[in-house]
Scaffold this motif. Structure first.
Motif, PDB file in Angstrom:
ATOM      1  N   HIS A  98      -3.943   3.151  -7.913  1.00  0.00           N
ATOM      2  CA  HIS A  98      -4.520   3.137  -6.564  1.00  0.00           C
ATOM      3  C   HIS A  98      -5.402   4.361  -6.291  1.00  0.00           C
ATOM      4  CE1 HIS A  98      -4.921   2.290  -2.337  1.00  0.00           C
ATOM      5  NE2 HIS A  98      -4.352   3.431  -1.998  1.00  0.00           N
ATOM      6  N   HIS A 150      -9.053   6.163  -3.931  1.00  0.00           N
ATOM      7  CA  HIS A 150      -9.114   7.408  -3.153  1.00  0.00           C
ATOM      8  C   HIS A 150     -10.038   8.461  -3.752  1.00  0.00           C
ATOM      9  CE1 HIS A 150      -6.021   6.882  -0.017  1.00  0.00           C
ATOM     10  NE2 HIS A 150      -5.540   5.987  -0.861  1.00  0.00           N
ATOM     11  N   HIS A 177       0.833  -1.196   0.000  1.00  0.00           N
ATOM     12  CA  HIS A 177       0.000   0.000   0.000  1.00  0.00           C
ATOM     13  C   HIS A 177       0.880   1.264   0.000  1.00  0.00           C
ATOM     14  CE1 HIS A 177      -3.787   2.070   1.906  1.00  0.00           C
ATOM     15  NE2 HIS A 177      -3.429   2.612   0.768  1.00  0.00           N
ATOM     16  N   HIS A 236      -7.038   8.365   6.129  1.00  0.00           N
ATOM     17  CA  HIS A 236      -6.353   7.982   4.889  1.00  0.00           C
ATOM     18  C   HIS A 236      -7.116   8.464   3.650  1.00  0.00           C
ATOM     19  CE1 HIS A 236      -3.552   5.531   2.572  1.00  0.00           C
ATOM     20  NE2 HIS A 236      -4.567   5.038   1.883  1.00  0.00           N
ATOM     21  N   HIS A 240       1.396   4.245  -3.058  1.00  0.00           N
ATOM     22  CA  HIS A 240       1.208   5.693  -2.874  1.00  0.00           C
ATOM     23  C   HIS A 240       2.369   6.490  -3.452  1.00  0.00           C
ATOM     24  CE1 HIS A 240      -2.269   6.711  -0.079  1.00  0.00           C
ATOM     25  NE2 HIS A 240      -2.456   5.459  -0.437  1.00  0.00           N
TER      26      HIS A 240
HETATM   27 ZN   LIG Z   1      -4.273   4.351  -0.160  1.00  0.00          ZN
END
Ligand SMILES: [Zn+2]
Ligand SMILES: [Zn+2]
Length: 275
Positions: free
Chosen positions: A117, A121, A104, A201, A108
């Motif tokens: 990813h 988000h 993860h 997050h 990012h």
């Molecule tokens: Zn994330």
């Protein structure tokens, strides 16, 4: 373990946790949704369906299947080290969780991976379906990483199944729009990633997006210094999502699939962390 048993356990657990969290967040939502369920659920659940089909069509095995082969052929560090079965199960689950945490973080900070990813988000609200909204290419890469870890360590099939069920369940739990009472939340955060912890997050503020990477065990964030107790704007004041892809049209399934390949803007420079 037969493939039928594996599928039955995984689908059964999935359905029960999904229904429980969907009911809980409908009954007592933590935050008011900005786009709502009707606008987001078709896209988010459509992505889940595409992920399932992509994995079934493109990957000839499951991580549990690889674990069974590894056990038969004697692959993996655990076997070489003579680890007893119970220890291999325990260490296997924890090691897989650490691998997913590290993956993860990498997703990012490596730009092409972030492009995949960031679709997770870009959801402008967080609820149980956000926990299922991952780009199919990210899902395939993630499965490849899990399979590599299982084969390299020789993680027992039972541990892999436990981990998969746990990861699905905790992802739906920690994305759901529910609120644990603050005192319970503070204690629970030492055992599992809670919804209030993972909410940080999904903040639009970059420094907050780059914190609380854990999905399952909360220890890695505390250990590696990526833990953040709460967003600067507060639980209710925090804006969910990214600075880009905020248009309602971006909730459509086709737009979700093409997000990694559009809008070449780079991420904004890290802001000073609001302490
Ligand atoms: Zn994330
Ligand atoms: Zn998330």
């Amino acid at each position: 373990m037969s493939p039928g048993t594996e599928i039955a356990v995984r689908v059964g657990a999935y359905a029960v946790v999904f229904a429980a969290m969907a009911l809980w967040e409908w009954w007592a939502p933590r935050r008011k949704l900005s786009a709502g369920r009707g606008a987001r659920w078709p896209g988010n659940l459509g992505i889940l369906a595409i992920d399932i089909v992509a994995v079934r069509l493109l990957v000839p095995t499951t991580a549990v299947g690889v674990a069974l082969v590894a056990a038969e052929k004697g692959w993996g560090v655990f076997g070489q080290a003579g680890l007893p079965y119970w220890a291999a199960v325990l260490v296997g689950v924890v090691a897989l969780d650490l691998a997913i945490y590290l993956q993860h973080v990498v997703f990012h900070f490596v730009p092409p991976l972030w492009r995949l990813h960031r679709m997770h988000h870009a959801d402008v609200d967080i609820d149980v379906t956000t926990g299922l909204r991952f780009h199919p290419i990210e899902i395939l890469l993630s499965l490849g990483i899990k399979i590599a870890v299982v084969a390299a360590l020789g993680v027992p099939a039972f541990a892999v199944l436990v981990f998969e069920v746990l990861l699905n369940a905790t992802s739906m739990f920690n994305h759901s729009n529910v609120k644990l009472p603050p005192r319970l939340d503070r204690i629970a955060r030492w055992i599992v990633v809670t919804p209030q912890m993972h909410q940080v997050h999904h903040s639009v503020v970059r420094a907050e997006t780059d914190s609380n990477f854990g999905f399952n065990l909360p220890w890695w964030d505390r250990l590696f210094g990526t833990y953040r107790a709460e967003p600067a704007a507060g639980e209710q004041g925090m804006t969910v999502g990214l600075p880009i892809f905020r248009d309602k049209a971006e909730l459509h399934i086709v737009r979700l699939l093409t997000q990694p390949f559009r809008n070449a803007i780079t991420r904004p420079a890290p802001e000073k962390s609001p302490q």
